[in-house]
Design a protein around this motif. Structure first.
Motif: not given
Lengths: 246, 367
Positions: B224-241, B255-263
């Motif tokens: 779920y950590f791995v999936i969350s990271c994927m979700v984070l990347v998707i969200t950021l890509l959508l947000t930016i582009f 990213i670091l703050v997001s990882l902390l929040y994921i944990i």
């Protein structure tokens, strides 16, 4: 002593003021089928938890598979197999996945898991079903698979908790044949059951009433000791004095 | 250790065998981003407006024309009296109205000045105040620039909208969505998957196996950590582009703050799973106790400052509130990391507390 795979002395487990298991002493010999009988609430599950390293006793001594239940529960866990009454398997995964997972959890090498799984699946007639998801299997097959998974790592002792619950009589008899089969290969079986007719299949049985072992011996010995015609009658005589019930 | 990896592999198997759930997990952020970014918006557009001007003249007509040209308002028609405006509003023809005083243009020059009433349908207070603000701005702007009469005004306010000059609501929503989705994926999925093992009885079998109980739950967190990271990347890509919200500050720290929040969210999932026995209760608890407060009280939709004091206090213990604040600061405002130390500190503290509680509770239950 060398021949005993389970050796328990004065084992007691208290929850507050309630004594679930009250000073039990017994031994299980290598290569036998030991029937652990008792009504619901008699303390079977609590006793089994202590033997499988899930909980510590309040007092008493115990050796399982040659390891101390107080200090070596990790080693005990490596050397026993356990089949729960729920046939606990991962129903969203295939037969092969389930076998692989449990083999892996017991630290087996992939190649070893594959070899042993093939051997067991062939013996149990599972080869054609190996890529079927467990939820699609009929109940009797799930029970067989749960059994297969419990012996995948070739344990020294196999704990079976109500292994025939919810299975029809024909399948129950077939299942006992499986138990005999693994016992022949040198595994000791420790079985709890509340089907008294199944007790007749065991080498020796113990009967728990209110946390104490009230009778211990081979089915024939117990029947003559209590002057009863069947194990069910023996159980009735003993259970009459029980205070705890379901 | 070998048993542990067998277990991690099994968790990935579960997830990949269950394609539908995986699709939901990946599809959800996309859906929410599109929903919040485009469909749901606190901006107002095409508000129907009526005008009542007893003495209509060129100056008023030009103002109305200017209002109609703006994307916010659509001019619906002239009304004879304030009564007509009232009736039209009741019928739903218009949502807002401008009522000019009599002799408007000539009074502009007089000492008392002229009067304009801005009337809005305040059933939806947010929209109404927004309409008033926009209308006032247009009217002021018009009289400052288009007529010479007001040139000598002593005070000319110079408005600057910092960080979000176009006043786009996606700037506000994106950090909130990230706070919501990550919590959903981590906390909900881990707790449900741990509790499922209790329900089906496999937990019992696992506990008898040589894998350490704490190993079982940590093995569950990894996928779920791995999936969350994927979700984070998707969200950021959508947000930016797609939403074109720029990341002003440091990408690394975001990213670091997001990882902390994921944990932290994984810890919440673990804690919930050690408290309950069924998947339904786990879902309900995560939904009611964690998700609803995130929506309502984390500052995602409504500003915390305008809540009653008690709710402001409650908001302080919602992890998402601190995460959203930190992400807003880094992503939108672009402040250096030092300015989010407080938020990160609070998140870190919460993570430690939740994990300690969860592990203690978990071990407690094994006995």
């Amino acid at each position: 002593m060398e021949d005993n795979v389970i050796q328990v002395e004065h084992l007691t487990k208290k929850f507050g003021s309630f004594t679930a298991v009250d000073d039990i002493t017994f031994e299980v010999r290598k290569g036998e089928i030991f029937g652990f009988l008792g009504a619901n609430g008699a303390g079977k599950t609590t006793a089994m938890k202590m033997l499988t390293g899930l909980s510590f006793p309040t007092s008493g001594k115990g050796m399982v598979a040659g390891y101390d239940i107080w200090t070596q529960s990790e080693l005990i866990k490596k050397n026993i197999g356990y089949m729960s009454q729920k046939f606990a398997l991962y129903s969203d995964l295939t037969v092969r996945d389930n076998i692989g997972i449990f083999g892996g959890i017991y630290g087996m090498k992939r190649a070893d898991v594959r070899r042993r799984a093939t051997e067991l699946m062939e013996r149990l007639g599972f080869m054609s079903e190996k890529d079927v998801r467990v939820k699609e299997l009929p109940q009797g097959w799930k029970q067989k698979l749960a059994f297969l998974v419990a012996v995948i790592h070739n344990p020294r002792i196999l704990f079976l908790d109500e292994p025939t619950g919810g299975v029809d009589p024909a399948a129950r008899r077939q299942f006992w044949e499986l138990i005999y089969d693994v016992v022949d290969s040198g595994i000791t079986a420790f079985v709890t059951t509340h089907y008294m007719d199944e007790a007749e299949y065991c080498s020796r049985i113990s009967m728990m009433v209110d946390g104490r072992i009230e009778a211990l011996g081979s089915p024939a010995e117990l029947k003559s000791e209590f002057g009863a015609g069947s194990i069910a009658d023996v159980f009735d005589i003993l259970a009459r004095g029980a205070k705890r019930s379901e | 250790m070998k048993g542990f990896f067998a277990f991690v592999r099994k968790e990935f198997l579960h997830i990949f065998r269950d394609r539908r759930t995986l699709l939901v997990l990946i599809g959800l952020p996309t859906m929410l981003i599109v929903l919040f970014g485009f469909a749901i918006s606190t901006e107002i557009r095409n508000v129907n407006i009526g005008v009542c001007a007893p003495d209509k003249d060129v100056s008023i007509a030009r103002l109305v024309d200017k209002i109609d040209r703006s994307e916010y308002f659509t001019f619906k028609g002239w009304y004879g009296s304030a009564m007509d405006v009232d009736r039209a509003m009741k019928k739903g023809e218009i949502d807002a109205a401008l009522v000019f005083s009599e002799d408007f243009s000539s009074s502009l020059m007089s000492a008392e000045g002229a009067e304009i009433s801005v009337v809005t349908d305040a059933v939806n207070p947010n929209n109404a105040s927004m309409e008033v603000m926009y209308l006032t701005n247009i009217v002021y702007g018009y009289f400052f620039s288009d007529t010479d009469s007001m040139r000598q005004s002593p005070l000319v306010p110079n408005l600057r909208m910092l960080y979000n000059p176009q006043l786009r609501s996606s700037y506000n929503f994106v950090p909130g969505i990230m706070g919501l989705i990550l919590l959903l994926v981590c906390a909900l999925m881990t707790s449900v998957s741990i509790v499922r093992e209790k329900e089906t009885g496999t937990m019992e079998v696992l506990l008898v196996s040589p894998v350490k109980p704490i190993g079982i739950v940590f093995a569950k967190m990894i996928p779920y950590f791995v999936i969350s990271c994927m979700v984070l990347v998707i969200t950021l890509l959508l947000t930016i582009f797609v939403l074109k919200v720029p990341v002003e500050g440091s990408f690394f720290w975001m990213i670091l703050v997001s990882l902390l929040y994921i944990i932290l969210s994984l810890g919440i999932g673990l804690l919930v799973s050690s408290l309950v026995k069924t998947q339904i209760i786990a879902t309900l608890i995560i939904g009611m106790v964690f998700l609803v407060p995130v929506m309502m009280m984390s500052g995602m939709l409504y500003p915390i400052e305008s809540m009653p004091y008690v709710f402001q206090l409650i908001a302080q213990v919602i992890p998402a509130k601190w995460y959203i604040e930190a992400i807003r600061k880094i992503m939108i405002e672009g402040v250096p990391f030092v300015f989010v130390l407080k938020e990160v500190g609070v998140l870190l503290g919460m993570t430690v507390v939740i994990f300690t509680a969860a592990v203690l509770k978990f071990n407690d239950r094994i006995e």
